[in-house]
Write an enzyme that holds these catalytic residues in place. Structure first.
Site, PDB file in Angstrom:
ATOM      1  N   CYS A  29      15.165  15.155  -3.544  1.00 17.72           N
ATOM      2  CA  CYS A  29      15.598  15.175  -4.713  1.00 17.72           C
ATOM      3  C   CYS A  29      15.436  16.623  -5.464  1.00 17.72           C
ATOM      4  O   CYS A  29      14.035  16.961  -5.461  1.00 17.72           O
ATOM      5  CB  CYS A  29      14.987  13.909  -5.709  1.00 17.72           C
ATOM      6  SG  CYS A  29      15.642  14.169  -7.129  1.00 17.72           S
TER       7      CYS A  29
ATOM      8  N   ASP B 220      13.442  10.463  -2.725  1.00 19.17           N
ATOM      9  CA  ASP B 220      14.576  10.680  -3.514  1.00 19.17           C
ATOM     10  C   ASP B 220      14.474   9.700  -4.674  1.00 19.17           C
ATOM     11  O   ASP B 220      13.957   8.533  -4.856  1.00 19.17           O
ATOM     12  CB  ASP B 220      15.758  10.721  -2.788  1.00 19.17           C
ATOM     13  CG  ASP B 220      17.150  11.187  -3.623  1.00 19.17           C
ATOM     14  OD1 ASP B 220      17.037  12.182  -4.339  1.00 19.17           O
ATOM     15  OD2 ASP B 220      17.994  10.463  -3.815  1.00 19.17           O
ATOM     16  N   SER B 221      15.307  10.020  -5.654  1.00 20.76           N
ATOM     17  CA  SER B 221      15.583   9.227  -6.833  1.00 20.76           C
ATOM     18  C   SER B 221      16.395   7.962  -6.337  1.00 20.76           C
ATOM     19  O   SER B 221      16.420   6.879  -7.135  1.00 20.76           O
ATOM     20  CB  SER B 221      16.307   9.772  -8.048  1.00 20.76           C
ATOM     21  OG  SER B 221      17.558  10.555  -7.546  1.00 20.76           O
TER      22      SER B 221
ATOM     23  N   GLU C 106      28.466   8.664  -5.727  1.00 22.41           N
ATOM     24  CA  GLU C 106      28.290   7.372  -5.676  1.00 22.41           C
ATOM     25  C   GLU C 106      29.521   6.275  -5.606  1.00 22.41           C
ATOM     26  O   GLU C 106      29.428   5.316  -4.848  1.00 22.41           O
ATOM     27  CB  GLU C 106      27.406   6.800  -6.698  1.00 22.41           C
ATOM     28  CG  GLU C 106      26.008   7.554  -6.612  1.00 22.41           C
ATOM     29  CD  GLU C 106      24.681   6.944  -6.936  1.00 22.41           C
ATOM     30  OE1 GLU C 106      24.862   5.666  -7.387  1.00 22.41           O
ATOM     31  OE2 GLU C 106      23.663   7.470  -6.763  1.00 22.41           O
TER      32      GLU C 106
ATOM     33  N   CYS D 100      22.083  19.725  -5.473  1.00 19.49           N
ATOM     34  CA  CYS D 100      21.964  18.323  -6.025  1.00 19.49           C
ATOM     35  C   CYS D 100      22.299  17.648  -4.501  1.00 19.49           C
ATOM     36  O   CYS D 100      23.176  17.765  -3.865  1.00 19.49           O
ATOM     37  CB  CYS D 100      22.901  17.764  -6.898  1.00 19.49           C
ATOM     38  SG  CYS D 100      22.919  16.032  -7.235  1.00 19.49           S
TER      39      CYS D 100
ATOM     40  N   HIS E 217      23.810  14.875  -3.928  1.00 18.07           N
ATOM     41  CA  HIS E 217      25.021  14.176  -4.179  1.00 18.07           C
ATOM     42  C   HIS E 217      26.089  15.359  -3.704  1.00 18.07           C
ATOM     43  O   HIS E 217      27.346  14.804  -3.236  1.00 18.07           O
ATOM     44  CB  HIS E 217      25.109  13.454  -5.301  1.00 18.07           C
ATOM     45  CG  HIS E 217      24.396  12.250  -5.320  1.00 18.07           C
ATOM     46  ND1 HIS E 217      23.139  12.154  -5.495  1.00 18.07           N
ATOM     47  CD2 HIS E 217      25.028  10.842  -5.683  1.00 18.07           C
ATOM     48  CE1 HIS E 217      22.720  11.016  -5.937  1.00 18.07           C
ATOM     49  NE2 HIS E 217      23.773  10.109  -5.810  1.00 18.07           N
TER      50      HIS E 217
HETATM   51  N1  DGL Z   1      18.934  13.135  -6.410  1.00 19.46           N
HETATM   52  C1  DGL Z   1      19.272  13.812  -7.707  1.00 19.46           C
HETATM   53  C2  DGL Z   1      19.201  15.199  -7.337  1.00 19.46           C
HETATM   54  O1  DGL Z   1      19.360  15.807  -6.410  1.00 19.46           O
HETATM   55  C3  DGL Z   1      20.736  13.261  -8.070  1.00 19.46           C
HETATM   56  C4  DGL Z   1      20.454  11.913  -8.591  1.00 19.46           C
HETATM   57  C5  DGL Z   1      19.926  11.858  -9.923  1.00 19.46           C
HETATM   58  O2  DGL Z   1      20.062  12.250 -10.872  1.00 19.46           O
HETATM   59  O3  DGL Z   1      18.704  10.928  -9.763  1.00 19.46           O
HETATM   60  O4  DGL Z   1      18.814  15.980  -8.263  1.00 19.46           O
END
Ligand code: DGL
Length: 289
Positions: A78, A15-16, A158, A194, A196
């Site tokens: 991600c 993930d990012s 976050e 997403c 989050h």
């Molecule tokens: N993990 C990213 C997603 O699911 C969200 C956070 C980011 O923008 O890096 O798209």
């Protein structure tokens, strides 16, 4: 073609940043006998506001590290990376099963909808890439898809502002019109596209109402990973060992990530990794456009 991976190897999750821990949480619940190696590219997040070429390059570099450590399959947790980089990753890591979050989420949404109108909320990059509408239309060509970028939700999650006035007002602003009482053709299904957004389920549910089916890609990807392991005869027999890697700020990863994982993480548990040491293969050549 790479050698067939071993059953005892861990599942790689990329993930990012910390958001993918919502996916890891669902994976650990669904697959308690599997070991996991998670990498959050905290030095370079967010991916959701970046251009597709940059996300592809970052995703390849980060995943290469997991591949080098001997994972048996790769879960791209991600949504933004899944939306724009999955084909490049499957090409780069031929022989390794790679699964993203888009297709499982799209399949679950198509199964859930009754009126054929599906809403997808995601980052800017995921919405721009158009992967969710494409995956939904591949399964259900007559579906109507309304996609909305809800970038502020990432920061709210976050920050831990997952309830209260600010979160409620953001949810109302993003979703109020689409799910408004006046719109009788409003979507009956909402995809949380997403990592989050499951953290904001309370305010989101309050705006969309109790009748809308909410698809959480974390849960759907866990089921899809289980099937993938079965199909490739790769089921493990481990004890749920978890190794966490990050490219920056382990203290923040531990603090923010604990809520996402639903389990306490200590900063000492996180191994800091460098994606750009001299000689690392992926990304060392011409970056994909
Ligand atoms: N993990 C990213 C997603 O699911 C969200 C956070 C980011 O923008 O890096 O798209």
């Amino acid at each position: 073609m790479a050698a067939r991976p071993a059953n005892a190897a861990p599942i790689g999750v990329f993930d990012s940043g910390v958001g993918g821990l919502t996916v890891l949480r669902a994976l650990r619940t669904a697959l308690p006998q599997e070991d996991f190696l998670y990498l959050g590219d905290t030095a370079r997040l967010p991916y959701g506001t970046k251009g597709a070429g940059t996300v592809v390059r970052y995703a390849l570099q980060a995943s290469q590290l997991l591949v080098d450590r001997g994972i048996k399959c790769l879960v791209v947790a991600c949504n933004t990376a899944s939306a724009v980089a999955l084909p490049a990753m499957r090409t780069a890591f031929a022989g390794l099963p790679v699964i993203g979050v888009i297709e499982p989420g799209a399949a679950a949404a198509c199964a859930a909808t009754r009126n054929g109108h599906i809403a997808v909320i995601a980052t800017d990059g995921t919405v721009r890439g158009g992967a969710y509408p494409a995956a939904i239309h591949a399964l259900r060509p007559d579906a109507r898809v309304s996609a909305a970028a809800c970038q502020v939700f990432v920061a709210l999650a976050e920050e831990g502002w997952t309830d209260g006035a600010v979160a409620k007002s953001a949810a109302q602003r993003y979703l109020g019109e689409l799910f408004g009482a006046a719109a009788d053709d409003s979507p009956d299904t909402l995809v949380l596209g997403c990592t989050h957004f499951p953290m904001l389920i309370g305010p989101i549910r309050a705006v969309v109402g109790g009748k809308v089916a909410i698809v959480d890609s974390a849960a759907t990807v866990a089921q899809a990973t289980d099937r993938l392991l079965q199909d490739h005869d790769l089921r493990g027999n481990g004890n749920g060992r978890l190794t966490l890697l990050a490219t920056d700020a382990p203290e923040r990863f531990a603090r923010v990530g604990s809520a996402f994982l639903g389990d306490a993480i200590g900063a000492g548990q996180i191994e800091l990794v460098d994606l750009n040491p001299a000689g690392r293969r992926a990304g060392a050549g011409t970056p994909p456009r």
